[in-house]
Motif scaffolding. Sequence first.
Motif, mmCIF file in Angstrom:
data_model
loop_
_atom_site.group_PDB
_atom_site.id
_atom_site.type_symbol
_atom_site.label_atom_id
_atom_site.label_comp_id
_atom_site.label_asym_id
_atom_site.label_seq_id
_atom_site.Cartn_x
_atom_site.Cartn_y
_atom_site.Cartn_z
ATOM 1 N N PHE A 1 -1.070 -6.427 4.783
ATOM 2 C CA PHE A 1 -1.581 -6.541 3.414
ATOM 3 C C PHE A 1 -3.106 -6.445 3.388
ATOM 4 C CE2 PHE A 1 -3.349 -9.082 -0.032
ATOM 5 C CZ PHE A 1 -2.807 -8.435 -1.132
ATOM 6 N N ILE A 2 -3.790 -7.185 4.238
ATOM 7 C CA ILE A 2 -5.253 -7.149 4.236
ATOM 8 C C ILE A 2 -5.751 -5.778 4.683
ATOM 9 C CG2 ILE A 2 -7.359 -8.185 5.142
ATOM 10 C CD1 ILE A 2 -5.875 -9.944 3.154
ATOM 11 N N ASP A 3 -5.044 -5.132 5.605
ATOM 12 C CA ASP A 3 -5.382 -3.744 5.971
ATOM 13 C C ASP A 3 -5.358 -2.854 4.731
ATOM 14 O OD1 ASP A 3 -5.638 -4.317 8.680
ATOM 15 O OD2 ASP A 3 -3.624 -3.581 9.206
ATOM 16 N N ALA A 4 -4.277 -2.967 3.947
ATOM 17 C CA ALA A 4 -4.122 -2.129 2.750
ATOM 18 C C ALA A 4 -5.194 -2.453 1.720
ATOM 19 C CB ALA A 4 -2.724 -2.308 2.158
ATOM 20 N N LEU A 5 -5.501 -3.746 1.562
ATOM 21 C CA LEU A 5 -6.549 -4.143 0.624
ATOM 22 C C LEU A 5 -7.893 -3.568 1.033
ATOM 23 C CD1 LEU A 5 -7.397 -5.953 -1.817
ATOM 24 C CD2 LEU A 5 -7.775 -7.792 -0.146
ATOM 25 N N GLU A 6 -8.222 -3.674 2.303
ATOM 26 C CA GLU A 6 -9.507 -3.158 2.777
ATOM 27 C C GLU A 6 -9.596 -1.643 2.589
ATOM 28 O OE1 GLU A 6 -10.495 -6.493 6.245
ATOM 29 O OE2 GLU A 6 -9.455 -4.645 6.781
ATOM 30 N N ARG A 7 -8.489 -0.945 2.776
ATOM 31 C CA ARG A 7 -8.503 0.515 2.551
ATOM 32 C C ARG A 7 -8.802 0.822 1.091
ATOM 33 N NH1 ARG A 7 -4.021 0.466 6.156
ATOM 34 N NH2 ARG A 7 -2.548 0.552 4.401
ATOM 35 N N GLN A 8 -8.226 0.028 0.181
ATOM 36 C CA GLN A 8 -8.445 0.245 -1.255
ATOM 37 C C GLN A 8 -9.911 0.026 -1.634
ATOM 38 O OE1 GLN A 8 -6.269 1.014 -3.942
ATOM 39 N NE2 GLN A 8 -4.809 1.618 -2.367
ATOM 40 N N LEU A 9 -10.586 -0.844 -0.907
ATOM 41 C CA LEU A 9 -11.950 -1.209 -1.271
ATOM 42 C C LEU A 9 -13.005 -0.366 -0.575
ATOM 43 C CD1 LEU A 9 -11.490 -5.089 -1.216
ATOM 44 C CD2 LEU A 9 -11.580 -3.582 -3.219
ATOM 45 N N GLN A 10 -12.605 0.532 0.304
ATOM 46 C CA GLN A 10 -13.571 1.378 1.008
ATOM 47 C C GLN A 10 -14.232 2.375 0.068
ATOM 48 O OE1 GLN A 10 -11.283 3.101 4.223
ATOM 49 N NE2 GLN A 10 -11.469 1.277 5.505
ATOM 50 N N MET B 1 0.076 -0.723 -7.862
ATOM 51 C CA MET B 1 0.882 -1.751 -7.205
ATOM 52 C C MET B 1 0.556 -1.765 -5.715
ATOM 53 S SD MET B 1 2.880 -3.119 -9.525
ATOM 54 C CE MET B 1 3.926 -2.801 -10.945
ATOM 55 N N LEU B 2 -0.327 -2.643 -5.299
ATOM 56 C CA LEU B 2 -0.637 -2.764 -3.875
ATOM 57 C C LEU B 2 0.503 -3.448 -3.140
ATOM 58 C CD1 LEU B 2 -2.832 -2.356 -1.669
ATOM 59 C CD2 LEU B 2 -3.591 -4.690 -2.173
ATOM 60 N N LEU B 3 1.175 -4.380 -3.799
ATOM 61 C CA LEU B 3 2.250 -5.142 -3.169
ATOM 62 C C LEU B 3 3.431 -5.262 -4.117
ATOM 63 C CD1 LEU B 3 3.446 -7.068 -1.000
ATOM 64 C CD2 LEU B 3 2.167 -8.928 -2.107
ATOM 65 N N MET B 4 4.616 -4.951 -3.606
ATOM 66 C CA MET B 4 5.861 -5.128 -4.351
ATOM 67 C C MET B 4 6.888 -5.778 -3.445
ATOM 68 S SD MET B 4 6.230 -1.448 -6.302
ATOM 69 C CE MET B 4 5.562 -0.464 -4.946
ATOM 70 N N GLY B 5 7.749 -6.586 -4.036
ATOM 71 C CA GLY B 5 8.876 -7.164 -3.319
ATOM 72 C C GLY B 5 10.158 -6.764 -4.018
ATOM 73 N N GLY C 1 0.806 -1.215 0.000
ATOM 74 C CA GLY C 1 0.000 0.000 0.000
ATOM 75 C C GLY C 1 0.839 1.265 0.000
ATOM 76 N N GLY C 2 1.992 1.208 -0.639
ATOM 77 C CA GLY C 2 2.880 2.357 -0.715
ATOM 78 C C GLY C 2 3.769 2.555 0.494
ATOM 79 N N GLY D 1 11.679 5.360 -2.889
ATOM 80 C CA GLY D 1 11.804 5.910 -4.234
ATOM 81 C C GLY D 1 11.005 5.116 -5.252
ATOM 82 N N VAL D 2 11.069 3.799 -5.149
ATOM 83 C CA VAL D 2 10.294 2.943 -6.056
ATOM 84 C C VAL D 2 8.802 3.086 -5.778
ATOM 85 C CG1 VAL D 2 9.810 0.555 -6.699
ATOM 86 C CG2 VAL D 2 12.184 1.309 -6.393
ATOM 87 N N ALA D 3 8.430 3.079 -4.506
ATOM 88 C CA ALA D 3 7.013 3.158 -4.141
ATOM 89 C C ALA D 3 6.378 4.442 -4.632
ATOM 90 C CB ALA D 3 6.858 3.034 -2.628
#
Length: 316
Positions: A307-316, A269-273, A217-218, A259-261
Amino acid sequence: MNLLFVADPLEGFKTYKDTTFSMMREAARRGHQLWACHPADLVWVRGAQVTARAARRVSLTGDAQDWFKVEETRDLVLAVGSDAVIMRKDPPFDSEFFYATHLLSQAEREGARVFNRAAALRDHPEKLAIMEFPQFIAPTLVTRSAEAIKAFHAEHRDIILKPLDGMGGMGIFRVGPDALNLGSIIETLNKDGAETVMVQRYVPEIVQGDKRVLVIGGEVVPWCLARIPQGTEIRGNLAAGGKGVAQPISARDREIAEGVAAKLAPRGMLLMGLDVIGDCLTEINVTSPTGFQEITKQSGIDVAALFIDALERQLQ
């Protein structure tokens, strides 16, 4: 919420370390419904919407072996039957993966929410995405030319060669100052100029680990997973026998990740490695980044919950 995971077969998951499983477990803990399909199950026909044929709604059993139970099987229209589609198909980034992203892009046009976004996956092959960040990478060459590779070796003397579609450390070679087998390695990788190769100056800090830095989530996860080569190996990948050691990220790790984020997170990009060796960014993994469970077990940071926190924020 209904969460559809597009992934490899569930039957093959190693639940003690699998990142997709940890996502599913945390989502189920919060009461979300879990659905699963393979990329091959995605279908579109004129007059209808992108559908996951024979998608399975699963529950988690808590058993390490028979870890899921199929509660229901039916065709699931992505834009209607799911609140989020989580694309977790492992590499390689081949033609079928590419076609799957186009089907997911169509699903997005129909109203589906896909993470990571399909266009973002398509536009950022994991080896080549680093080209956008020359300030963070070691000297790097991308080419089909055998002569260009030889010239790069003559300049840098100690190099790493790898195919663009590899995963888990497969197909990676090191050639030192003696240039031993350089010609044969080039022939193996670029197949007489038919395939493109990435070449990088060898970064000796690999002995301290190939660090997996996660961005969710950045936001940068404050601990990373250092994959440390064992024995005579030059590869730290866990799949190649590397040892995973969680450790706090360094100031340079944070600088690179932020810098990448800043550029890539707004693209969906919700998730990057990020793979970092020493002070150098070497890859940006966006298809199915891993390391959640190892970092959680060794640091106490619940990465799946982030991750699920970030996903839920995206879906609000």
